[in-house]
Write a protein that holds these residues in place. Structure first.
Motif, PDB file in Angstrom:
ATOM      1  N   ALA A  51     -84.428  28.548  -4.841  1.00 40.54           N
ATOM      2  CA  ALA A  51     -83.622  28.980  -3.689  1.00 40.54           C
ATOM      3  C   ALA A  51     -83.191  27.797  -2.828  1.00 40.54           C
ATOM      4  O   ALA A  51     -82.027  27.695  -2.426  1.00 40.54           O
ATOM      5  CB  ALA A  51     -84.407  29.992  -2.852  1.00 40.54           C
ATOM      6  N   THR A  91     -90.514  35.065  -8.598  1.00 40.02           N
ATOM      7  CA  THR A  91     -91.701  34.292  -8.248  1.00 40.02           C
ATOM      8  C   THR A  91     -92.416  34.867  -7.036  1.00 40.02           C
ATOM      9  O   THR A  91     -93.650  34.848  -6.969  1.00 40.02           O
ATOM     10  CB  THR A  91     -91.302  32.824  -7.982  1.00 40.02           C
ATOM     11  OG1 THR A  91     -90.508  32.354  -9.063  1.00 40.02           O
ATOM     12  CG2 THR A  91     -92.522  31.948  -7.841  1.00 40.02           C
ATOM     13  N   VAL A  92     -91.672  35.385  -6.061  1.00 39.94           N
ATOM     14  CA  VAL A  92     -92.291  35.990  -4.873  1.00 39.94           C
ATOM     15  C   VAL A  92     -93.148  37.183  -5.266  1.00 39.94           C
ATOM     16  O   VAL A  92     -94.310  37.304  -4.858  1.00 39.94           O
ATOM     17  CB  VAL A  92     -91.210  36.410  -3.850  1.00 39.94           C
ATOM     18  CG1 VAL A  92     -91.809  37.334  -2.792  1.00 39.94           C
ATOM     19  CG2 VAL A  92     -90.603  35.191  -3.181  1.00 39.94           C
ATOM     20  N   SER A 125     -84.735  26.098 -13.619  1.00 43.00           N
ATOM     21  CA  SER A 125     -83.657  27.011 -13.230  1.00 43.00           C
ATOM     22  C   SER A 125     -82.272  26.383 -13.358  1.00 43.00           C
ATOM     23  O   SER A 125     -81.305  27.094 -13.635  1.00 43.00           O
ATOM     24  CB  SER A 125     -83.862  27.476 -11.777  1.00 43.00           C
ATOM     25  OG  SER A 125     -85.022  28.269 -11.654  1.00 43.00           O
ATOM     26  N   SER A 180     -86.345  32.998  -7.597  1.00 44.63           N
ATOM     27  CA  SER A 180     -87.219  33.107  -6.426  1.00 44.63           C
ATOM     28  C   SER A 180     -87.757  34.516  -6.247  1.00 44.63           C
ATOM     29  O   SER A 180     -88.927  34.705  -5.905  1.00 44.63           O
ATOM     30  CB  SER A 180     -86.452  32.672  -5.171  1.00 44.63           C
ATOM     31  OG  SER A 180     -86.088  31.313  -5.260  1.00 44.63           O
ATOM     32  N   TYR A 236     -89.933  24.743 -11.140  1.00 43.31           N
ATOM     33  CA  TYR A 236     -89.046  25.911 -11.163  1.00 43.31           C
ATOM     34  C   TYR A 236     -87.602  25.546 -10.833  1.00 43.31           C
ATOM     35  O   TYR A 236     -86.666  26.177 -11.337  1.00 43.31           O
ATOM     36  CB  TYR A 236     -89.585  26.988 -10.213  1.00 43.31           C
ATOM     37  CG  TYR A 236     -90.571  27.888 -10.923  1.00 43.31           C
ATOM     38  CD1 TYR A 236     -90.259  29.186 -11.245  1.00 43.31           C
ATOM     39  CD2 TYR A 236     -91.816  27.399 -11.312  1.00 43.31           C
ATOM     40  CE1 TYR A 236     -91.148  30.000 -11.927  1.00 43.31           C
ATOM     41  CE2 TYR A 236     -92.709  28.179 -11.995  1.00 43.31           C
ATOM     42  CZ  TYR A 236     -92.375  29.495 -12.304  1.00 43.31           C
ATOM     43  OH  TYR A 236     -93.255  30.278 -12.997  1.00 43.31           O
ATOM     44  N   ALA A 262     -91.160  29.846  -5.727  1.00 41.58           N
ATOM     45  CA  ALA A 262     -90.093  30.682  -5.165  1.00 41.58           C
ATOM     46  C   ALA A 262     -89.119  29.852  -4.343  1.00 41.58           C
ATOM     47  O   ALA A 262     -87.909  30.101  -4.345  1.00 41.58           O
ATOM     48  CB  ALA A 262     -90.692  31.789  -4.306  1.00 41.58           C
ATOM     49  N   ALA A 263     -89.648  28.847  -3.644  1.00 40.69           N
ATOM     50  CA  ALA A 263     -88.788  28.028  -2.788  1.00 40.69           C
ATOM     51  C   ALA A 263     -87.903  27.091  -3.608  1.00 40.69           C
ATOM     52  O   ALA A 263     -86.745  26.843  -3.236  1.00 40.69           O
ATOM     53  CB  ALA A 263     -89.649  27.214  -1.821  1.00 40.69           C
ATOM     54  N   TYR A 286     -96.793  29.668  -6.174  1.00 35.94           N
ATOM     55  CA  TYR A 286     -95.581  30.386  -6.567  1.00 35.94           C
ATOM     56  C   TYR A 286     -94.802  30.882  -5.355  1.00 35.94           C
ATOM     57  O   TYR A 286     -93.570  30.785  -5.311  1.00 35.94           O
ATOM     58  CB  TYR A 286     -95.935  31.557  -7.484  1.00 35.94           C
ATOM     59  CG  TYR A 286     -96.252  31.126  -8.895  1.00 35.94           C
ATOM     60  CD1 TYR A 286     -95.283  30.517  -9.684  1.00 35.94           C
ATOM     61  CD2 TYR A 286     -97.512  31.309  -9.446  1.00 35.94           C
ATOM     62  CE1 TYR A 286     -95.568  30.105 -10.972  1.00 35.94           C
ATOM     63  CE2 TYR A 286     -97.805  30.901 -10.737  1.00 35.94           C
ATOM     64  CZ  TYR A 286     -96.821  30.304 -11.501  1.00 35.94           C
ATOM     65  OH  TYR A 286     -97.106  29.883 -12.772  1.00 35.94           O
ATOM     66  N   ILE A 340     -81.932  32.605  -6.194  1.00 41.21           N
ATOM     67  CA  ILE A 340     -82.686  33.772  -5.744  1.00 41.21           C
ATOM     68  C   ILE A 340     -83.183  34.599  -6.928  1.00 41.21           C
ATOM     69  O   ILE A 340     -84.213  35.269  -6.832  1.00 41.21           O
ATOM     70  CB  ILE A 340     -81.827  34.617  -4.775  1.00 41.21           C
ATOM     71  CG1 ILE A 340     -81.726  33.881  -3.433  1.00 41.21           C
ATOM     72  CG2 ILE A 340     -82.409  36.018  -4.583  1.00 41.21           C
ATOM     73  CD1 ILE A 340     -80.767  34.529  -2.449  1.00 41.21           C
TER      74      ILE A 340
END
Length: 441
Positions: free
Chosen positions: A370, A58-59, A238, A55, A234, A366-367, A361, A52
């Motif tokens: 997470a 990125t959100v 990460s 994420s 990502y 973002a996904a 993104y 998160i």
């Protein structure tokens, strides 16, 4: 009139500044991925919570990118870049003062707002500085900031943590060069919109810009490709350092440096050589550049899959296969980014890039962290239950994280498919863009 030689030198000077800012962009956003294990232990976090962190950044990056992209089509791009760089650098420094998990995530979102201003404005500038037949090379050099930023981060952040005895130190050190570089952008001379096109381009602002961008079939396939590719990128960025520490028992410094080679050094070859080859292919075939990208991504997906099948003892083969797969995946940027410039008229390019970045993104980048983090936690619990153990151990967490990363080759192979489908409509859409410009000239 300024000579072609002086224009070319001016374009390259701006491109170097854009490259340096892109390098700092990816350096700053990579720091949390390197210090992920110290943070996990300090605040007792799950892999979902770690995911998160990336994420949330990125959100907010994706949401802020849309209005900032529209702004870049109507306002000074150099000012947008200059202020954006100063803001994300200041928030990077603030990350070093985080006192708990929530404060850390909140500041990362501030970094995301600053960085969201950069890519649409920078790509719009490149489109006006370099003609179509040179754009893949220019984009390749610009995007070298990605692997070099990763290399610099992965090679130095671990050492900074060790030298200062704190995971906070890299955030303070990273902020200063960004603030200094931001000053230079206020003094560059911006090109006119469409300056690199072969025909005169209207300087009036288009009506219904988002609707016009989304009418182009090639853009839909490119947006989908960005979604799946960023999911993979990502997630790997990460969790790869953490995987090498947990599953292959590396120290933080060794894991960071190895990751730097796998996802960073490979990009130096992939982007420079890939950009040169893509331009050569484009001169022979309009859709050849995208077909070249689709083929490389297909091979990349297979190599990443083979890497994940390597056992703990075969970490060298894991690193070589994943590194080679990642090298080939970098051709995505040199094939897809120039294609966007070729199907979108100059006054809509920043908007098109903002839409593209928002989708890839928000729904991809973002996904990725997470979903992989959640899947890792799920597989960790499953491994513990299957073994009949009553206590969660680091061994189960290592297995869960490793197995969750099988999502990566799947999304890379899907990216290959979407880039191939984009190639089928590219020639028609590029021709329509040229006809549209001729009609407005």
């Amino acid at each position: 009139m300024e000579s072609n030689s002086n224009q070319a030198k001016h374009a390259w000077r701006i491109l170097i500044l854009l490259f340096l800012a892109n390098l700092l962009n990816f350096f700053d956003r990579t720091i949390p991925a390197i210090i992920i294990e110290p943070i996990r232990h300090e605040w007792d976090l799950s892999d979902l919570q770690l995911g998160i962190v990336g994420s949330a950044f990125t959100v907010i990056y994706a949401i802020a990118g849309l209005p900032l992209g529209r702004l870049a089509d109507s306002w000074s791009r150099k000012k947008i870049i200059g202020w954006g760089l100063a803001i994300w650098s200041a928030f990077t420094a603030l990350n070093g003062y985080a006192w708990n998990y929530l404060s850390f995530v909140s500041v990362r979102m501030g970094v995301g707002i600053g960085e969201a201003s950069y890519a649409p404005a920078a790509n719009s500038l490149i489109g006006d500085l370099f003609p179509s037949h040179k754009r893949a090379r220019a984009v390749g050099i610009f995007m070298l900031g990605l692997p070099l930023g990763l290399v610099l981060a992965f090679f130095t952040v671990g050492a900074m943590v060790k030298a200062f005895g704190s995971w906070r130190a890299p955030f303070f050190i990273a902020a200063l060069p960004g603030i200094l570089l931001s000053i230079f952008f206020f003094f560059i001379r911006e090109p006119e919109r469409g300056a690199a096109e072969s025909i005169q381009v209207s300087q009036s602002t288009p009506t219904q810009p988002i609707k016009k961008v989304l009418r182009i079939r090639t853009m839909w396939w490119i947006i989908l490709s960005g979604l799946t590719f960023n999911f993979a990128v990502y997630a790997v960025n990460s969790f790869l350092v953490s995987l090498l520490q947990r599953y292959y028992h590396f120290t933080l410094v060794k894991a960071a440096i190895t990751t730097g080679f796998i996802v960073g050094v490979t990009g130096l070859v992939g982007l420079t050589l890939g950009g040169w080859i893509a331009d050569k292919i484009h001169q022979r075939s309009e859709r050849g550049r995208l077909l070249f990208g689709a083929f490389n991504l297909f091979v990349s997906g297979i190599l990443i899959l083979l890497a994940l099948f390597q056992s703990e003892e075969l970490v060298l083969f894991f690193s070589l296969l994943l590194g080679l797969g990642w090298l080939l995946s970098y051709n995505y940027y040199t094939c897809v980014y120039p294609a966007i410039q070729d199907v979108i008229e100059p006054r809509l390019r920043a908007t098109a890039m903002a839409i593209y970045f928002a989708a890839m993104y928000l729904l991809g980048g973002a996904a990725g962290p997470a979903v992989v983090g959640w899947f890792s936690d799920y597989l960790t619990r499953s491994a513990m239950i299957r073994s009949g153990a009553s206590e969660m151990t680091e061994q189960f967490k290592a297995i869960g994280l490793h197995d969750s990363l099988f999502l990566i080759p799947i999304t890379v192979l899907l990216t290959s498919l979407f880039v191939f489908l984009a190639s089928k409509s590219f020639a028609k859409d590029a021709s329509e863009m040229k006809r549209s410009l001729e009609g407005k000239a």
